[in-house]
Design a protein around this motif. Structure first.
Motif, PDB file in Angstrom:
ATOM      1  N   HIS A   1       0.854  -1.187   0.000  1.00  0.00           N
ATOM      2  CA  HIS A   1       0.000   0.000   0.000  1.00  0.00           C
ATOM      3  C   HIS A   1       0.894   1.242   0.000  1.00  0.00           C
ATOM      4  O   HIS A   1       1.514   1.575   1.004  1.00  0.00           O
ATOM      5  N   LYS A   2       0.984   1.901  -1.125  1.00  0.00           N
ATOM      6  CA  LYS A   2       1.833   3.085  -1.234  1.00  0.00           C
ATOM      7  C   LYS A   2       1.210   4.276  -0.508  1.00  0.00           C
ATOM      8  O   LYS A   2      -0.015   4.438  -0.491  1.00  0.00           O
ATOM      9  N   ASN A   3       2.064   5.129   0.049  1.00  0.00           N
ATOM     10  CA  ASN A   3       1.614   6.340   0.727  1.00  0.00           C
ATOM     11  C   ASN A   3       1.453   7.451  -0.297  1.00  0.00           C
ATOM     12  O   ASN A   3       2.397   7.815  -1.004  1.00  0.00           O
TER      13      ASN A   3
ATOM     14  N   ASN B   1       0.998  10.683   0.021  1.00  0.00           N
ATOM     15  CA  ASN B   1       1.771  11.902   0.265  1.00  0.00           C
ATOM     16  C   ASN B   1       3.216  11.751  -0.211  1.00  0.00           C
ATOM     17  O   ASN B   1       3.790  12.663  -0.817  1.00  0.00           O
ATOM     18  N   ILE B   2       3.786  10.565   0.048  1.00  0.00           N
ATOM     19  CA  ILE B   2       5.160  10.302  -0.409  1.00  0.00           C
ATOM     20  C   ILE B   2       5.203  10.268  -1.932  1.00  0.00           C
ATOM     21  O   ILE B   2       6.114  10.820  -2.571  1.00  0.00           O
ATOM     22  N   GLU B   3       4.191   9.639  -2.530  1.00  0.00           N
ATOM     23  CA  GLU B   3       4.140   9.558  -3.994  1.00  0.00           C
ATOM     24  C   GLU B   3       4.005  10.942  -4.619  1.00  0.00           C
ATOM     25  O   GLU B   3       4.550  11.201  -5.694  1.00  0.00           O
TER      26      GLU B   3
ATOM     27  N   ILE C   1      -5.559  11.041  -2.340  1.00  0.00           N
ATOM     28  CA  ILE C   1      -5.346  11.602  -0.993  1.00  0.00           C
ATOM     29  C   ILE C   1      -6.641  11.747  -0.184  1.00  0.00           C
ATOM     30  O   ILE C   1      -6.697  11.325   0.983  1.00  0.00           O
TER      31      ILE C   1
ATOM     32  N   GLU D   1      -7.789   8.516   1.336  1.00  0.00           N
ATOM     33  CA  GLU D   1      -6.943   7.988   2.405  1.00  0.00           C
ATOM     34  C   GLU D   1      -7.056   8.804   3.689  1.00  0.00           C
ATOM     35  O   GLU D   1      -6.973   8.263   4.788  1.00  0.00           O
ATOM     36  N   THR D   2      -7.234  10.123   3.543  1.00  0.00           N
ATOM     37  CA  THR D   2      -7.175  11.010   4.715  1.00  0.00           C
ATOM     38  C   THR D   2      -8.511  11.664   5.052  1.00  0.00           C
ATOM     39  O   THR D   2      -8.671  12.193   6.149  1.00  0.00           O
TER      40      THR D   2
END
Length: 530
Positions: free
Chosen positions: A375-377, A379-381, A401, A404-405
């Motif tokens: 599961h990629k983040n 925000n980092i991506e 985003i 997720e948030t």
């Protein structure tokens, strides 16, 4: 809308108003796509099917002509991501042989195979056996479908011949059809502009005359926005009446399936009914698609804009006028038309945005080719994407985003706006206040589909405009874009037509009437020589 969001968008709107004319000025208008020079491209799928059944024309001729047109316009559009031309030609020849041998009579074909020998194009997210089924995302590069989606199977059983699959934003998540795997699709009327999304490849190919009928999918305007931008008809049917298996990305979340549906995209209004009869052949609800609609008994309501409050880009005057022209047309023909007697709340955009946050288990969008369970983040991506180090588009990451948030909404705000959405839905149906429905089984709402054409680089600035369509996904109402000619810049304009659930036939009837009144699809360039 939340004040913190209004302030952000009001700043973005100022930037948008400054940069849009500058970008247009700096870019010369590109050459037009090749004009239509063959009369066969001016025939609807309904008429083509009839001519094939009656052996006035062969399926092979029709399929070959559309393959030729696709090859002619696709270098300008980049709409097609994979094709099955060789297989389609073989299938067309087989159909012609069956007709020649008397395997089917005309009546049987009309009733059981109404699309016999007619070519069709399909959005890449919908599984077509042997064709690309990647979601247009790099981590799935090279993956092809090993089965047909249920809707494709129904179309094949009705005699349709798939030609190709068309481009989308990465994972069908965005409103400009651009991705790192297949690139960007361009608008056939002016390639400086976006073809929209997520059914943008389908919309562009149809608008250019490279297809006669197509299949898109719609979660939040993904059929209607490309239909608006590319000057064609596009219907988001009532929620749940068309099977969605074979769609990628996929999730079992009930809200996702409530909002998302496959639907028809066409150049001619009469083809919408033909496709709907095929696509809903397994529906357990009586849609009465073959029952004639008496337009004199229809109630027409209209509203000219979404929201004129602070932070929201205004509806273009041309679109407001378009809505009024459509309403006035019915008034002149003694069909009652009046302004929507329901106050649209200033929080309508919040209602739309939070409605989609009710999807508790969204599909996994940021895929990892090496580890599907990773599961990629987001925000980092996004940080990686700023330096071109991500495998994903900024558009997809931006779309991911909020899921997720839930930013910028709290759980209590989501709950509040969800209840508010249901109140508005019930007011539209009017089952609480009075005994007679506002829309019911004979009411239509004419409403803007989208604000205006946009440049691909400025897609983020038009995000709130998507609410014009998204609200009806949340309500589960059938909603259709109807083209009404071109504006002063030669770009398509039109309106959205909405009905109560399971009253899709009203949308179909009104679309036909507006096509007669205002001309419907207008080719980007026309030169009929035969």
């Amino acid at each position: 809308m939340l004040w913190k969001i209004r302030i952000v968008f009001s700043i973005l709107n100022v930037i948008y108003d400054v940069f849009r004319p500058i970008l247009l000025f700096l870019r010369k208008k590109p050459p037009s796509i090749p004009p239509i020079t063959r009369s066969i491209y001016k025939l609807s799928a309904t008429k083509l099917a009839k001519k094939i059944r009656e052996r006035e024309i062969t399926s092979y001729e029709v399929v070959q002509e559309y393959i030729t047109r696709i090859k002619e316009v696709n270098p300008f559009l980049n709409a097609v991501v994979d094709e099955r031309f060789a297989d389609a030609i073989i299938e067309a020849k087989n159909y012609d042989e069956q007709l020649k041998d008397g395997k089917f009579d005309i009546k049987t074909l009309e009733q059981e195979k109404p699309l016999y020998g007619v070519p069709i194009t399909i959005k890449e997210c919908c599984a077509v056996k042997g064709c690309s089924h990647t979601g247009c995302t790099l981590p799935r590069k090279g993956i092809k479908a090993d089965y047909d989606a249920a809707v494709v199977e129904m179309l094949r059983n009705a005699g349709a011949i798939p030609l190709c699959v068309t481009n989308t934003p990465e994972m069908s998540s965005g409103y400009d059809s651009a991705n790192l795997l297949y690139g960007r699709t361009y608008n056939p009327y002016d390639t400086r502009y976006s073809a929209g999304g997520s059914s943008g490849g389908e919309g562009a190919l149809l608008g250019a005359g490279g297809s006669v009928i197509g299949i898109g999918s719609d979660l939040c305007g993904s059929i209607r926005i490309p239909a608006f931008l590319n000057g064609i008809f596009g219907l988001k049917p009532t929620s749940g009446i068309i099977p969605t298996n074979g769609h990628f990305p996929h999730t079992d979340d009930k809200h996702f399936h409530k909002f998302m549906t496959f639907g028809p995209m066409t150049r001619y209004a009469e083809d919408l009914g033909l496709l709907m009869r095929v696509m809903t052949s397994k529906c357990n609800h009586d849609l009465r698609l073959d029952v004639p609609v008496d337009l004199k008994q229809i109630k027409i309501y209209y509203r000219q804009s979404l929201d004129k409050s602070f932070g929201v880009l205004p509806m273009s005057q041309e679109i407001e006028n378009c809505v009024l022209k459509a309403a006035n047309y019915f008034t002149r023909h003694n069909i009652r038309a009046e302004k929507l007697p329901i106050k649209w709340p200033e929080t309508i955009t919040d209602i739309v945005l939070t409605g989609f946050l009710n999807i508790k288990e969204p599909p996994q969008l940021l895929l990892d080719a090496n580890n599907p369970k990773n599961h990629k983040n987001a925000n980092i991506e996004m940080v990686k994407a700023l330096f071109n180090l991500s495998q994903h588009t900024k558009q997809l990451i931006f779309f991911t985003i909020p899921f997720e948030t839930h930013f910028p909404f709290t759980d209590s705000e989501i709950s509040h706006y969800t209840k508010h959405a249901e109140e508005i839905r019930q007011k539209l149906l009017n089952t609480i206040i009075v005994s007679a429905d506002l829309l019911g089984d004979n009411g239509i709402l004419i409403y803007p589909t989208f604000r205006k054409q946009f440049l691909p680089e400025l897609v983020i600035f038009e995000m709130i405009s998507v609410s014009n369509c998204g609200i009806f996904n949340i309500f589960g109402f059938p909603a259709m874009h109807v083209p009404m000619g071109l504006n002063h810049e030669g770009m398509p304009i039109g309106v959205q037509v909405i009905a109560a659930p399971y009253q899709d036939r009203l949308c179909l009837a009104v679309a036909k009437e507006l096509e007669i009144a205002f001309g419907g699809w207008v080719p980007p360039s026309v030169s009929i020589s035969d």
